[in-house]
Design a protein around this motif. Structure first.
Motif, mmCIF file in Angstrom:
data_model
loop_
_atom_site.group_PDB
_atom_site.id
_atom_site.type_symbol
_atom_site.label_atom_id
_atom_site.label_comp_id
_atom_site.label_asym_id
_atom_site.label_seq_id
_atom_site.Cartn_x
_atom_site.Cartn_y
_atom_site.Cartn_z
ATOM 1 N N GLY A 35 -7.247 5.669 -3.099
ATOM 2 C CA GLY A 35 -7.379 6.126 -1.712
ATOM 3 C C GLY A 35 -8.546 5.433 -1.010
ATOM 4 O O GLY A 35 -8.422 4.982 0.131
ATOM 5 N N CYS A 36 -9.686 5.322 -1.722
ATOM 6 C CA CYS A 36 -10.858 4.655 -1.133
ATOM 7 C C CYS A 36 -10.573 3.179 -0.894
ATOM 8 O O CYS A 36 -10.935 2.630 0.152
ATOM 9 C CB CYS A 36 -12.068 4.805 -2.063
ATOM 10 S SG CYS A 36 -12.701 6.471 -2.109
ATOM 11 N N ILE A 37 -9.905 2.527 -1.861
ATOM 12 C CA ILE A 37 -9.620 1.080 -1.720
ATOM 13 C C ILE A 37 -8.710 0.835 -0.512
ATOM 14 O O ILE A 37 -8.891 -0.117 0.249
ATOM 15 C CB ILE A 37 -8.982 0.528 -3.022
ATOM 16 C CG1 ILE A 37 -10.018 0.526 -4.150
ATOM 17 C CG2 ILE A 37 -8.426 -0.877 -2.803
ATOM 18 C CD1 ILE A 37 -9.432 0.324 -5.546
ATOM 19 N N TYR B 130 -8.166 3.033 2.198
ATOM 20 C CA TYR B 130 -8.583 3.547 3.508
ATOM 21 C C TYR B 130 -10.021 3.235 3.922
ATOM 22 O O TYR B 130 -10.305 3.171 5.121
ATOM 23 C CB TYR B 130 -8.335 5.061 3.588
ATOM 24 C CG TYR B 130 -6.862 5.362 3.634
ATOM 25 C CD1 TYR B 130 -6.110 5.043 4.766
ATOM 26 C CD2 TYR B 130 -6.204 5.900 2.546
ATOM 27 C CE1 TYR B 130 -4.752 5.278 4.805
ATOM 28 C CE2 TYR B 130 -4.838 6.149 2.578
ATOM 29 C CZ TYR B 130 -4.117 5.833 3.710
ATOM 30 O OH TYR B 130 -2.778 6.044 3.750
ATOM 31 N N LEU B 131 -10.943 3.071 2.951
ATOM 32 C CA LEU B 131 -12.341 2.822 3.357
ATOM 33 C C LEU B 131 -12.486 1.592 4.256
ATOM 34 O O LEU B 131 -13.124 1.681 5.314
ATOM 35 C CB LEU B 131 -13.248 2.717 2.123
ATOM 36 C CG LEU B 131 -13.865 4.029 1.629
ATOM 37 C CD1 LEU B 131 -14.887 3.761 0.522
ATOM 38 C CD2 LEU B 131 -14.517 4.808 2.775
ATOM 39 N N GLU C 200 0.836 -1.209 0.000
ATOM 40 C CA GLU C 200 0.000 0.000 0.000
ATOM 41 C C GLU C 200 0.868 1.256 0.000
ATOM 42 O O GLU C 200 0.557 2.229 -0.692
ATOM 43 C CB GLU C 200 -0.945 -0.021 1.209
ATOM 44 C CG GLU C 200 -2.065 -1.045 1.060
ATOM 45 C CD GLU C 200 -2.857 -1.287 2.341
ATOM 46 O OE1 GLU C 200 -4.026 -1.684 2.238
ATOM 47 O OE2 GLU C 200 -2.291 -1.096 3.455
ATOM 48 N N ALA D 206 -8.201 8.887 -6.489
ATOM 49 C CA ALA D 206 -9.254 8.898 -5.457
ATOM 50 C C ALA D 206 -9.756 7.474 -5.205
ATOM 51 O O ALA D 206 -10.000 7.086 -4.054
ATOM 52 C CB ALA D 206 -10.391 9.815 -5.899
ATOM 53 N N CYS D 207 -9.888 6.684 -6.278
ATOM 54 C CA CYS D 207 -10.322 5.279 -6.130
ATOM 55 C C CYS D 207 -9.306 4.495 -5.305
ATOM 56 O O CYS D 207 -9.678 3.721 -4.411
ATOM 57 C CB CYS D 207 -10.495 4.617 -7.501
ATOM 58 S SG CYS D 207 -11.876 5.277 -8.437
ATOM 59 N N GLN E 159 0.651 3.990 -2.852
ATOM 60 C CA GLN E 159 0.315 5.362 -2.438
ATOM 61 C C GLN E 159 1.407 6.354 -2.861
ATOM 62 O O GLN E 159 1.112 7.436 -3.377
ATOM 63 C CB GLN E 159 0.117 5.397 -0.915
ATOM 64 C CG GLN E 159 -0.189 6.790 -0.393
ATOM 65 C CD GLN E 159 -0.666 6.774 1.049
ATOM 66 O OE1 GLN E 159 -1.714 6.245 1.355
ATOM 67 N NE2 GLN E 159 0.111 7.371 1.935
ATOM 68 N N LEU F 291 -11.291 2.538 7.658
ATOM 69 C CA LEU F 291 -12.179 3.481 8.352
ATOM 70 C C LEU F 291 -13.454 2.789 8.819
ATOM 71 O O LEU F 291 -14.011 3.138 9.853
ATOM 72 C CB LEU F 291 -12.529 4.647 7.412
ATOM 73 C CG LEU F 291 -11.410 5.676 7.173
ATOM 74 C CD1 LEU F 291 -11.778 6.595 6.010
ATOM 75 C CD2 LEU F 291 -11.160 6.495 8.432
#
Ligand SMILES: Nc1ncnc2c1ncn2[C@@H]1O[C@H](COP(=O)(O)OP(=O)(O)OP(=O)(O)O)[C@@H](O)[C@H]1O
Length: 123
Positions: A113-115, A117-118, A55, A110-111, A59, A121
């Motif tokens: 980031g969502c993959i 961190y979502l 990751e 953005a995708c 990132q 979270l």
């Protein structure tokens, strides 16, 4: 005849010019400053959520690529304004295409980031 500078001296000079360009982008370009700030925030998030090595690699690449693309977009805008300072549909199209290229990668970023961190979270 002027003596040609050595390969090594030329490489060192090129790195210096590249540093100057990166410094100019970071200190003068609002879009790069925004991306840089987002990069710092997700780096802090990376430490906070203790993301994996894979990751971190993804990132870091995404942050670098989006900033590099913004830099190329800025360079294209500068060339466009230099060769044709007045309004022209072709200049508008060239700038829109360059901005579109950045946008495509920004959506992917953005995708990513969502993959990453979502799930953390929501856990
Ligand atoms: N010379 C021009 N002729 C025609 N349309 C233009 C011209 N300059 C800009 N535009 C239009 O305005 C938009 C914004 O251009 P501008 O150069 O302000 O870029 P920007 O995305 O606001 O960049 P930045 O905020 O990084 O300077 C372009 O994408 C284009 O559609």
């Amino acid at each position: 005849m002027a003596k040609k500078e050595s390969f090594f001296i030329n490489r060192v000079k090129s790195v210096g010019y590249a540093f100057k360009g990166a410094y100019l982008l970071l200190t003068t370009e609002a879009s790069i400053q925004v991306q840089f700030s987002i990069g710092i925030l997700v780096t802090i998030a990376g430490f906070y959520f203790n993301i994996s090595t894979t990751e971190w690699i993804i990132q870091t690449l995404v942050i670098a690529i989006i900033m590099a693309l913004e830099g190329v977009n800025t360079a294209i805008e500068e060339i466009a304004d230099f060769i044709h300072p007045e309004q022209h549909p072709k200049i508008g199209l060239i700038k829109d295409l360059a901005a579109g290229a950045v946008f495509i990668f920004a959506v992917a970023a953005a995708c990513v980031g969502c993959i990453i961190y979502l799930p953390k979270l929501l856990a």
